[in-house]
Design a protein around this motif. Structure first.
Motif, PDB file in Angstrom:
ATOM      1  N   VAL A  94       5.858   6.754   9.431  1.00  0.00           N
ATOM      2  CA  VAL A  94       5.370   6.872   8.057  1.00  0.00           C
ATOM      3  C   VAL A  94       4.073   7.680   8.021  1.00  0.00           C
ATOM      4  O   VAL A  94       3.144   7.418   8.793  1.00  0.00           O
ATOM      5  CB  VAL A  94       5.147   5.482   7.427  1.00  0.00           C
ATOM      6  CG1 VAL A  94       4.579   5.611   6.023  1.00  0.00           C
ATOM      7  CG2 VAL A  94       6.450   4.702   7.412  1.00  0.00           C
ATOM      8  N   LEU A  95       4.035   8.646   7.125  1.00  0.00           N
ATOM      9  CA  LEU A  95       2.832   9.460   6.935  1.00  0.00           C
ATOM     10  C   LEU A  95       1.911   8.807   5.911  1.00  0.00           C
ATOM     11  O   LEU A  95       2.383   8.143   4.980  1.00  0.00           O
ATOM     12  CB  LEU A  95       3.202  10.853   6.427  1.00  0.00           C
ATOM     13  CG  LEU A  95       3.934  11.767   7.396  1.00  0.00           C
ATOM     14  CD1 LEU A  95       4.527  12.956   6.645  1.00  0.00           C
ATOM     15  CD2 LEU A  95       3.001  12.247   8.492  1.00  0.00           C
ATOM     16  N   PRO A  96       0.594   9.014   6.048  1.00  0.00           N
ATOM     17  CA  PRO A  96      -0.287   8.559   4.977  1.00  0.00           C
ATOM     18  C   PRO A  96      -0.030   9.374   3.708  1.00  0.00           C
ATOM     19  O   PRO A  96       0.413  10.525   3.783  1.00  0.00           O
ATOM     20  CB  PRO A  96      -1.695   8.803   5.525  1.00  0.00           C
ATOM     21  CG  PRO A  96      -1.536   9.784   6.626  1.00  0.00           C
ATOM     22  CD  PRO A  96      -0.132   9.669   7.132  1.00  0.00           C
ATOM     23  N   ASP A 114      -8.098   5.991   4.250  1.00  0.00           N
ATOM     24  CA  ASP A 114      -8.220   4.642   3.730  1.00  0.00           C
ATOM     25  C   ASP A 114      -6.961   3.879   4.129  1.00  0.00           C
ATOM     26  O   ASP A 114      -5.887   4.101   3.564  1.00  0.00           O
ATOM     27  CB  ASP A 114      -8.382   4.674   2.205  1.00  0.00           C
ATOM     28  CG  ASP A 114      -8.640   3.305   1.608  1.00  0.00           C
ATOM     29  OD1 ASP A 114      -8.935   2.359   2.367  1.00  0.00           O
ATOM     30  OD2 ASP A 114      -8.541   3.178   0.369  1.00  0.00           O
ATOM     31  N   THR A 115      -7.098   3.008   5.125  1.00  0.00           N
ATOM     32  CA  THR A 115      -5.965   2.241   5.622  1.00  0.00           C
ATOM     33  C   THR A 115      -6.101   0.786   5.179  1.00  0.00           C
ATOM     34  O   THR A 115      -7.209   0.331   4.889  1.00  0.00           O
ATOM     35  CB  THR A 115      -5.895   2.313   7.162  1.00  0.00           C
ATOM     36  OG1 THR A 115      -7.137   1.833   7.702  1.00  0.00           O
ATOM     37  CG2 THR A 115      -5.640   3.727   7.636  1.00  0.00           C
ATOM     38  N   GLU A 124       0.635   0.832   2.683  1.00  0.00           N
ATOM     39  CA  GLU A 124       0.321   2.224   2.380  1.00  0.00           C
ATOM     40  C   GLU A 124      -1.090   2.574   2.864  1.00  0.00           C
ATOM     41  O   GLU A 124      -2.038   1.826   2.663  1.00  0.00           O
ATOM     42  CB  GLU A 124       0.404   2.494   0.874  1.00  0.00           C
ATOM     43  CG  GLU A 124       1.775   2.356   0.278  1.00  0.00           C
ATOM     44  CD  GLU A 124       2.134   0.917  -0.030  1.00  0.00           C
ATOM     45  OE1 GLU A 124       1.219   0.053   0.008  1.00  0.00           O
ATOM     46  OE2 GLU A 124       3.315   0.644  -0.301  1.00  0.00           O
ATOM     47  N   ALA A 125      -1.187   3.748   3.485  1.00  0.00           N
ATOM     48  CA  ALA A 125      -2.483   4.311   3.860  1.00  0.00           C
ATOM     49  C   ALA A 125      -2.672   5.590   3.056  1.00  0.00           C
ATOM     50  O   ALA A 125      -1.702   6.319   2.799  1.00  0.00           O
ATOM     51  CB  ALA A 125      -2.529   4.610   5.348  1.00  0.00           C
ATOM     52  N   VAL A 168      -3.768   7.001  13.390  1.00  0.00           N
ATOM     53  CA  VAL A 168      -3.044   6.504  14.566  1.00  0.00           C
ATOM     54  C   VAL A 168      -3.723   5.246  15.102  1.00  0.00           C
ATOM     55  O   VAL A 168      -3.045   4.289  15.505  1.00  0.00           O
ATOM     56  CB  VAL A 168      -2.897   7.596  15.645  1.00  0.00           C
ATOM     57  CG1 VAL A 168      -2.326   7.024  16.939  1.00  0.00           C
ATOM     58  CG2 VAL A 168      -2.010   8.720  15.127  1.00  0.00           C
ATOM     59  N   GLN A 169      -5.051   5.209  15.076  1.00  0.00           N
ATOM     60  CA  GLN A 169      -5.740   3.964  15.448  1.00  0.00           C
ATOM     61  C   GLN A 169      -5.228   2.809  14.585  1.00  0.00           C
ATOM     62  O   GLN A 169      -4.931   1.723  15.086  1.00  0.00           O
ATOM     63  CB  GLN A 169      -7.248   4.111  15.239  1.00  0.00           C
ATOM     64  CG  GLN A 169      -7.952   4.968  16.266  1.00  0.00           C
ATOM     65  CD  GLN A 169      -9.419   5.161  15.931  1.00  0.00           C
ATOM     66  OE1 GLN A 169      -9.781   5.349  14.772  1.00  0.00           O
ATOM     67  NE2 GLN A 169     -10.272   5.139  16.934  1.00  0.00           N
ATOM     68  N   HIS A 170      -5.135   3.057  13.291  1.00  0.00           N
ATOM     69  CA  HIS A 170      -4.664   2.021  12.365  1.00  0.00           C
ATOM     70  C   HIS A 170      -3.242   1.572  12.716  1.00  0.00           C
ATOM     71  O   HIS A 170      -2.935   0.374  12.676  1.00  0.00           O
ATOM     72  CB  HIS A 170      -4.704   2.547  10.928  1.00  0.00           C
ATOM     73  CG  HIS A 170      -3.802   1.811  10.000  1.00  0.00           C
ATOM     74  ND1 HIS A 170      -4.056   0.519   9.570  1.00  0.00           N
ATOM     75  CD2 HIS A 170      -2.610   2.149   9.441  1.00  0.00           C
ATOM     76  CE1 HIS A 170      -3.075   0.109   8.790  1.00  0.00           C
ATOM     77  NE2 HIS A 170      -2.186   1.072   8.693  1.00  0.00           N
ATOM     78  N   LEU A 171      -2.374   2.512  13.058  1.00  0.00           N
ATOM     79  CA  LEU A 171      -0.985   2.147  13.350  1.00  0.00           C
ATOM     80  C   LEU A 171      -0.870   1.176  14.525  1.00  0.00           C
ATOM     81  O   LEU A 171       0.083   0.407  14.605  1.00  0.00           O
ATOM     82  CB  LEU A 171      -0.161   3.411  13.636  1.00  0.00           C
ATOM     83  CG  LEU A 171       0.064   4.354  12.462  1.00  0.00           C
ATOM     84  CD1 LEU A 171       0.842   5.591  12.923  1.00  0.00           C
ATOM     85  CD2 LEU A 171       0.790   3.657  11.313  1.00  0.00           C
TER      86      LEU A 171
END
Length: 201
Positions: A94-96, A114-115, A124-125, A168-171
């Motif tokens: 999924v893309l932001p 904004d994650t 959603e990011a 990617v950190q958020h994922l």
């Protein structure tokens, strides 16, 4: 003052290196980056100085109404680049969502990620980009686009904010412990994003 700053560095980053040594390392890094900048500029055009080459590159930008579309395309391209070269595993395809920065953010950011928060159920990011103010003259809008959204800046900022930077950190965050999801160290968070800029280039 310096004593308070040293205490903060230790409390937040566990850095106890003397401040003069930290300053020396920072100045050496600035000098290295300036050398790299001049080398890259010379590869583009040896007849111009580095600042003139940079100004030429800043002229290459999308129109204000195309910034969101071009940024979205760059995110997709960077994601594919990571996958094709097996640079990093992406836990989600999924893309932001690229959107215009909310009004309250426009004075302080040109682009930001904004994650969802660590325990948030939202998925959603948002990748926010600040667009030229519609009340500006064409000269003001052009100046803004050169400084904020030249194609080279869009590329590097998207690396930092999204692939493989902060997004990617958020994922990967939901694979961490509850405590690790909540607390982070800025040298790791921003350090990763800045490292990825040079690594990707």
């Amino acid at each position: 003052g310096s004593d308070a700053y040293k205490k903060r560095l230790w409390a937040v980053e566990m850095i106890d290196e003397p401040l003069p040594q930290l300053l020396q390392r920072a100045e050496a890094e600035i000098a290295r980056l300036q050398r790299d900048f001049r080398t890259a500029a010379a590869q583009i055009d040896r007849k111009k100085d580095a600042a003139a080459v940079q100004l030429d590159m800043l002229k290459d930008h999308p129109a204000g109404d195309r910034v969101i579309a071009e940024t979205s395309a760059r995110l997709s391209g960077q994601q594919k680049f990571l996958i094709d070269r097996s640079i990093v595993t992406l836990p989600s395809p999924v893309l932001p969502l690229v959107r215009e920065s909310p009004p309250f953010m426009r004075a302080t950011t040109l682009a930001s990620m904004d994650t969802p928060g660590p325990y948030d159920s939202a998925k959603e990011a948002y990748y926010y980009v600040t667009l030229p103010n519609p009340t500006w003259t064409s000269e003001q809008a052009e100046d803004f686009l050169r400084g904020a959204h030249s194609r080279s800046i869009i590329e590097v900022t998207a690396i930092h904010e999204a692939f493989p930077g902060h997004y990617v950190q958020h994922l990967w965050e939901d694979r961490l412990s509850k405590a690790r999801q909540l607390f982070g160290v800025m040298s790791n968070i921003e350090g990763w994003a800045h490292y990825t800029e040079e690594m990707m280039l």
